[in-house]
Design a protein around this motif. Structure first.
Motif, PDB file in Angstrom:
ATOM      1  N   THR A  40       0.829  -1.292   0.014  1.00 56.71           N
ATOM      2  CA  THR A  40       0.026   0.192  -0.098  1.00 56.71           C
ATOM      3  C   THR A  40       0.637   1.111   0.015  1.00 56.71           C
ATOM      4  O   THR A  40       0.607   2.224  -0.641  1.00 56.71           O
ATOM      5  CB  THR A  40      -0.932   0.112   1.077  1.00 56.71           C
ATOM      6  OG1 THR A  40      -1.554  -1.175   1.138  1.00 56.71           O
ATOM      7  CG2 THR A  40      -1.820   1.264   1.097  1.00 56.71           C
ATOM      8  N   ALA A  41       1.792   1.366   0.923  1.00 51.12           N
ATOM      9  CA  ALA A  41       2.706   2.506   0.823  1.00 51.12           C
ATOM     10  C   ALA A  41       3.423   2.789  -0.378  1.00 51.12           C
ATOM     11  O   ALA A  41       3.676   3.849  -0.794  1.00 51.12           O
ATOM     12  CB  ALA A  41       3.903   1.990   1.924  1.00 51.12           C
ATOM     13  N   THR A  42       3.531   1.867  -1.293  1.00 48.03           N
ATOM     14  CA  THR A  42       4.116   1.893  -2.673  1.00 48.03           C
ATOM     15  C   THR A  42       3.217   2.510  -3.595  1.00 48.03           C
ATOM     16  O   THR A  42       3.762   3.078  -4.545  1.00 48.03           O
ATOM     17  CB  THR A  42       4.918   0.800  -3.309  1.00 48.03           C
ATOM     18  OG1 THR A  42       3.797  -0.191  -3.358  1.00 48.03           O
ATOM     19  CG2 THR A  42       5.759   0.083  -2.521  1.00 48.03           C
ATOM     20  N   LEU A  43       1.786   2.751  -3.376  1.00 52.81           N
ATOM     21  CA  LEU A  43       0.773   3.260  -4.263  1.00 52.81           C
ATOM     22  C   LEU A  43       0.911   4.605  -4.209  1.00 52.81           C
ATOM     23  O   LEU A  43       0.827   5.148  -2.854  1.00 52.81           O
ATOM     24  CB  LEU A  43      -0.552   2.489  -3.966  1.00 52.81           C
ATOM     25  CG  LEU A  43      -0.718   1.322  -3.956  1.00 52.81           C
ATOM     26  CD1 LEU A  43      -2.145   0.708  -3.709  1.00 52.81           C
ATOM     27  CD2 LEU A  43      -0.403   0.826  -5.521  1.00 52.81           C
ATOM     28  N   ARG A  44       0.859   5.345  -5.032  1.00 48.01           N
ATOM     29  CA  ARG A  44       0.594   6.993  -5.031  1.00 48.01           C
ATOM     30  C   ARG A  44      -0.748   7.187  -4.386  1.00 48.01           C
ATOM     31  O   ARG A  44      -1.884   6.540  -4.755  1.00 48.01           O
ATOM     32  CB  ARG A  44       0.756   7.509  -6.440  1.00 48.01           C
ATOM     33  CG  ARG A  44       1.067   9.044  -6.182  1.00 48.01           C
ATOM     34  CD  ARG A  44       1.228   9.624  -7.688  1.00 48.01           C
ATOM     35  NE  ARG A  44       2.506   8.916  -8.389  1.00 48.01           N
ATOM     36  CZ  ARG A  44       3.554   9.229  -8.279  1.00 48.01           C
ATOM     37  NH1 ARG A  44       3.816  10.256  -7.381  1.00 48.01           N
ATOM     38  NH2 ARG A  44       4.553   8.664  -9.039  1.00 48.01           N
ATOM     39  N   THR A  45      -0.801   8.302  -3.694  1.00 45.94           N
ATOM     40  CA  THR A  45      -2.009   8.817  -3.003  1.00 45.94           C
ATOM     41  C   THR A  45      -2.489   9.678  -3.840  1.00 45.94           C
ATOM     42  O   THR A  45      -2.179  10.833  -4.140  1.00 45.94           O
ATOM     43  CB  THR A  45      -1.743   9.106  -1.446  1.00 45.94           C
ATOM     44  OG1 THR A  45      -1.473   8.090  -0.847  1.00 45.94           O
ATOM     45  CG2 THR A  45      -3.077   9.583  -1.021  1.00 45.94           C
ATOM     46  N   LEU A 301     -11.570   7.473 -10.815  1.00 45.86           N
ATOM     47  CA  LEU A 301     -11.274   6.608  -9.998  1.00 45.86           C
ATOM     48  C   LEU A 301     -12.270   5.430 -10.607  1.00 45.86           C
ATOM     49  O   LEU A 301     -13.145   5.387 -10.401  1.00 45.86           O
ATOM     50  CB  LEU A 301     -11.021   6.693  -8.637  1.00 45.86           C
ATOM     51  CG  LEU A 301     -10.671   5.764  -7.667  1.00 45.86           C
ATOM     52  CD1 LEU A 301      -8.902   5.364  -7.909  1.00 45.86           C
ATOM     53  CD2 LEU A 301     -10.794   5.752  -6.338  1.00 45.86           C
ATOM     54  N   LEU A 302     -11.459   4.380 -11.205  1.00 47.84           N
ATOM     55  CA  LEU A 302     -12.411   2.942 -11.690  1.00 47.84           C
ATOM     56  C   LEU A 302     -12.687   2.351 -10.515  1.00 47.84           C
ATOM     57  O   LEU A 302     -12.049   2.540  -9.449  1.00 47.84           O
ATOM     58  CB  LEU A 302     -11.781   2.444 -12.505  1.00 47.84           C
ATOM     59  CG  LEU A 302     -11.488   3.355 -13.875  1.00 47.84           C
ATOM     60  CD1 LEU A 302     -10.745   2.349 -14.938  1.00 47.84           C
ATOM     61  CD2 LEU A 302     -12.617   3.860 -14.648  1.00 47.84           C
ATOM     62  N   ALA A 303     -13.598   1.426 -10.751  1.00 52.77           N
ATOM     63  CA  ALA A 303     -14.206   0.433  -9.687  1.00 52.77           C
ATOM     64  C   ALA A 303     -12.790  -0.433  -9.106  1.00 52.77           C
ATOM     65  O   ALA A 303     -13.160  -0.852  -7.700  1.00 52.77           O
ATOM     66  CB  ALA A 303     -15.229  -0.428 -10.230  1.00 52.77           C
ATOM     67  N   ASP A 304     -11.944  -0.952  -9.633  1.00 53.86           N
ATOM     68  CA  ASP A 304     -10.702  -1.446  -9.107  1.00 53.86           C
ATOM     69  C   ASP A 304      -9.696  -0.706  -8.585  1.00 53.86           C
ATOM     70  O   ASP A 304      -8.680  -0.949  -8.445  1.00 53.86           O
ATOM     71  CB  ASP A 304     -10.283  -2.467 -10.219  1.00 53.86           C
ATOM     72  CG  ASP A 304      -9.658  -1.461 -11.282  1.00 53.86           C
ATOM     73  OD1 ASP A 304     -10.014  -0.295 -11.486  1.00 53.86           O
ATOM     74  OD2 ASP A 304      -9.039  -2.385 -12.335  1.00 53.86           O
ATOM     75  N   ASP A 305      -9.893   0.792  -8.346  1.00 49.66           N
ATOM     76  CA  ASP A 305      -9.104   1.589  -8.005  1.00 49.66           C
ATOM     77  C   ASP A 305      -7.973   2.020  -8.723  1.00 49.66           C
ATOM     78  O   ASP A 305      -6.881   2.384  -8.260  1.00 49.66           O
ATOM     79  CB  ASP A 305      -8.529   1.125  -6.426  1.00 49.66           C
ATOM     80  CG  ASP A 305      -9.512   1.251  -5.159  1.00 49.66           C
ATOM     81  OD1 ASP A 305     -10.514   1.903  -5.673  1.00 49.66           O
ATOM     82  OD2 ASP A 305      -9.485   0.602  -4.239  1.00 49.66           O
ATOM     83  N   THR A 306      -8.066   1.801 -10.031  1.00 48.96           N
ATOM     84  CA  THR A 306      -7.038   2.227 -10.970  1.00 48.96           C
ATOM     85  C   THR A 306      -7.614   3.556 -11.567  1.00 48.96           C
ATOM     86  O   THR A 306      -8.857   3.921 -11.667  1.00 48.96           O
ATOM     87  CB  THR A 306      -6.880   1.223 -12.080  1.00 48.96           C
ATOM     88  OG1 THR A 306      -8.143   0.835 -12.728  1.00 48.96           O
ATOM     89  CG2 THR A 306      -6.440  -0.270 -11.753  1.00 48.96           C
ATOM     90  N   ALA A 336      -6.908  15.801  -6.689  1.00 50.85           N
ATOM     91  CA  ALA A 336      -5.643  16.006  -6.050  1.00 50.85           C
ATOM     92  C   ALA A 336      -4.613  14.742  -6.660  1.00 50.85           C
ATOM     93  O   ALA A 336      -5.004  13.965  -6.293  1.00 50.85           O
ATOM     94  CB  ALA A 336      -5.636  16.338  -4.566  1.00 50.85           C
ATOM     95  N   GLY A 337      -3.613  15.151  -7.329  1.00 52.44           N
ATOM     96  CA  GLY A 337      -2.547  14.118  -7.794  1.00 52.44           C
ATOM     97  C   GLY A 337      -2.633  13.674  -9.005  1.00 52.44           C
ATOM     98  O   GLY A 337      -2.290  12.679  -9.683  1.00 52.44           O
ATOM     99  N   GLN A 338      -3.804  14.281  -9.580  1.00 51.04           N
ATOM    100  CA  GLN A 338      -4.363  13.726 -11.113  1.00 51.04           C
ATOM    101  C   GLN A 338      -3.172  13.876 -12.042  1.00 51.04           C
ATOM    102  O   GLN A 338      -3.072  13.324 -13.086  1.00 51.04           O
ATOM    103  CB  GLN A 338      -5.892  14.357 -11.457  1.00 51.04           C
ATOM    104  CG  GLN A 338      -5.477  15.847 -11.956  1.00 51.04           C
ATOM    105  CD  GLN A 338      -5.684  16.811 -10.821  1.00 51.04           C
ATOM    106  OE1 GLN A 338      -5.537  16.414  -9.633  1.00 51.04           O
ATOM    107  NE2 GLN A 338      -5.799  18.189 -10.977  1.00 51.04           N
ATOM    108  N   VAL A 347      -3.895   3.033  -7.617  1.00 53.63           N
ATOM    109  CA  VAL A 347      -3.530   4.327  -6.512  1.00 53.63           C
ATOM    110  C   VAL A 347      -4.298   4.064  -5.195  1.00 53.63           C
ATOM    111  O   VAL A 347      -5.173   3.312  -4.957  1.00 53.63           O
ATOM    112  CB  VAL A 347      -3.969   5.606  -7.137  1.00 53.63           C
ATOM    113  CG1 VAL A 347      -3.287   5.823  -8.368  1.00 53.63           C
ATOM    114  CG2 VAL A 347      -5.617   5.518  -7.256  1.00 53.63           C
ATOM    115  N   ASN A 348      -3.792   4.884  -4.227  1.00 52.75           N
ATOM    116  CA  ASN A 348      -4.583   4.826  -2.882  1.00 52.75           C
ATOM    117  C   ASN A 348      -5.413   5.976  -2.975  1.00 52.75           C
ATOM    118  O   ASN A 348      -4.948   7.231  -2.942  1.00 52.75           O
ATOM    119  CB  ASN A 348      -3.280   4.816  -1.849  1.00 52.75           C
ATOM    120  CG  ASN A 348      -3.853   5.003  -0.453  1.00 52.75           C
ATOM    121  OD1 ASN A 348      -5.284   4.384  -0.182  1.00 52.75           O
ATOM    122  ND2 ASN A 348      -3.320   5.650   0.410  1.00 52.75           N
ATOM    123  N   ALA A 349      -6.595   5.859  -2.766  1.00 53.66           N
ATOM    124  CA  ALA A 349      -7.583   6.950  -2.951  1.00 53.66           C
ATOM    125  C   ALA A 349      -7.888   7.589  -1.470  1.00 53.66           C
ATOM    126  O   ALA A 349      -8.415   6.790  -0.718  1.00 53.66           O
ATOM    127  CB  ALA A 349      -8.787   6.783  -3.863  1.00 53.66           C
TER     128      ALA A 349
END
Length: 369
Positions: A40-45, A301-306, A336-338, A347-349
């Motif tokens: 999770t820490a490696t995903l961009r927030t 943000l899509l349903a699979d958090d992509t 934010a972060g787009q 991504v981490n939303a």
């Protein structure tokens, strides 16, 4: 006997194998949450929000200028000396009001002579008809009297028309914007004497692009922001059916009520034409981004958090933000972060409330946690 069986079981190594398996299972159980945290820490927030949809009129914005509804340069219709100037700059006049009169005593005398001659010919006509009926005169005498009467009437009309040309009158109601002559001056025929403007309504002139002309129709409401900052309202009264050859734009006219003549002609203006109402969202300008092909749109943000991308249509640009259409009803918009993520990236939303939209300290604090 029991001791011998126990010793044999220990020598087989099964005891050692079970302990080792239990240890490995325990280590796997212990490390799984850590692996998940690391992943999770490696995903961009990014910050996401679910927008509120509104009905908003599409706004067509074009540059323009105000102009009078009518403008006329009044001119003399005959030569003569300006005997009486009846108006000054800024005077309001009605259609038919006298602007000036040229001296023309001889023409007035010709009118009077024509009137007297006409009356004489009428009397002669009556006498001739009576004498013809009595048989004293032949019928040809009555015909001659009728011809003389018609000639006298024609002469009077010509004299009257010549006399009327000494007077300049207002062709429509309006305001005298300029006076170009002085009393006593010699006026040749066709000399400009004054400029008359009709400023109610005042007209905003502009040109609409090929892309937007389909959204502009006669009768549409429009707001006009003047260079002074004032905003006045009117409606589209004319849309040209032919584009300007050089620019491929269509001239339009916006009629604006102006009973007190407070809006002058010749002022720079921004014309905002209201078209049909569409479903839209209002978002900060910083949310809009570009895809790899340069298309204007939003990252969602899509349903699979992509991350995904949707193109949008700019409906209006208000002080509170951009009004956009084309956004899916179930869209979760990355606000934010787009610009730091790409399509298909997981991504981490972090949910963003209305008071934490881009630019606020609260949003920066939330994403840094």
């Amino acid at each position: 006997m029991v001791f011998a069986v126990s010793a044999a079981w220990v020598l087989t190594g099964e005891f050692s194998s079970i302990g080792s398996a239990a240890k490995d299972q325990g280590e796997a159980t212990a490390t799984s949450p850590a692996a998940e945290i690391e992943a999770t820490a490696t995903l961009r927030t990014v910050g996401v929000t679910t927008p509120d949809f509104i009905q908003h009129n599409r706004i067509i914005r074009i540059s323009g200028v105000t102009a009078p509804d009518k403008r006329s340069t009044l001119a003399t219709r005959s030569a003569g000396i300006l005997g009486e100037l009846k108006v000054e700059k800024g005077d309001r006049v009605e259609a038919g009001d006298i602007i000036l009169v040229l001296d023309g005593d001889e023409r007035s005398a010709m009118v009077e002579t024509g009137v007297a001659l006409l009356e004489q010919r009428k009397r002669e006509m009556k006498n001739a008809e009576r004498l013809v009926e009595s048989g004293i005169l032949p019928s040809t005498q009555a015909d001659n009297a009728r011809s003389a009467l018609a000639s006298a009437r024609s002469q009077l009309e010509a004299a009257q028309a010549d006399f009327d040309r000494l007077t300049v009158v207002a062709p429509f109601s309006g305001v005298i914007d300029q006076v170009l002559v002085e009393e006593g001056a010699w006026m040749p025929s066709g000399e400009a004497v004054a400029v008359l403007l009709q400023l109610d309504p005042v007209v905003a002139l502009g040109e609409v692009s090929e892309r937007d002309i389909a959204h502009v129709q006669v009768g549409r409401e429009a707001d006009v922001r003047l260079i002074s900052g004032d905003v006045v309202s009117g409606h589209v009264r004319h849309v040209s059916l032919e584009a300007t050859s050089g620019t491929r734009t269509f001239p339009i006219e916006i009629a604006i009520p102006n009973p007190e003549n407070l809006t002058p002609a010749g002022m720079t203006a921004e014309i905002m034409i209201k078209s049909e109402a569409v479903r839209a969202v209002k978002l900060p300008r910083s949310v809009v981004t570009l895809d790899a092909e340069g298309n204007l749109g939003l990252r969602i943000l899509l349903a699979d958090d992509t991350v995904g991308f949707v193109p949008i249509d700019l409906i209006d640009d208000s002080p509170e933000g951009l009004v956009l259409s084309g956004v899916p009803l179930d869209a979760r918009i990355i606000v934010a972060g787009q610009d730091l993520v790409s399509d298909g990236e997981k991504v981490n939303a972090v949910p963003v409330e209305a008071d934490m939209m881009p630019g606020s300290d609260a949003l920066a604090a939330g994403l840094s946690q």
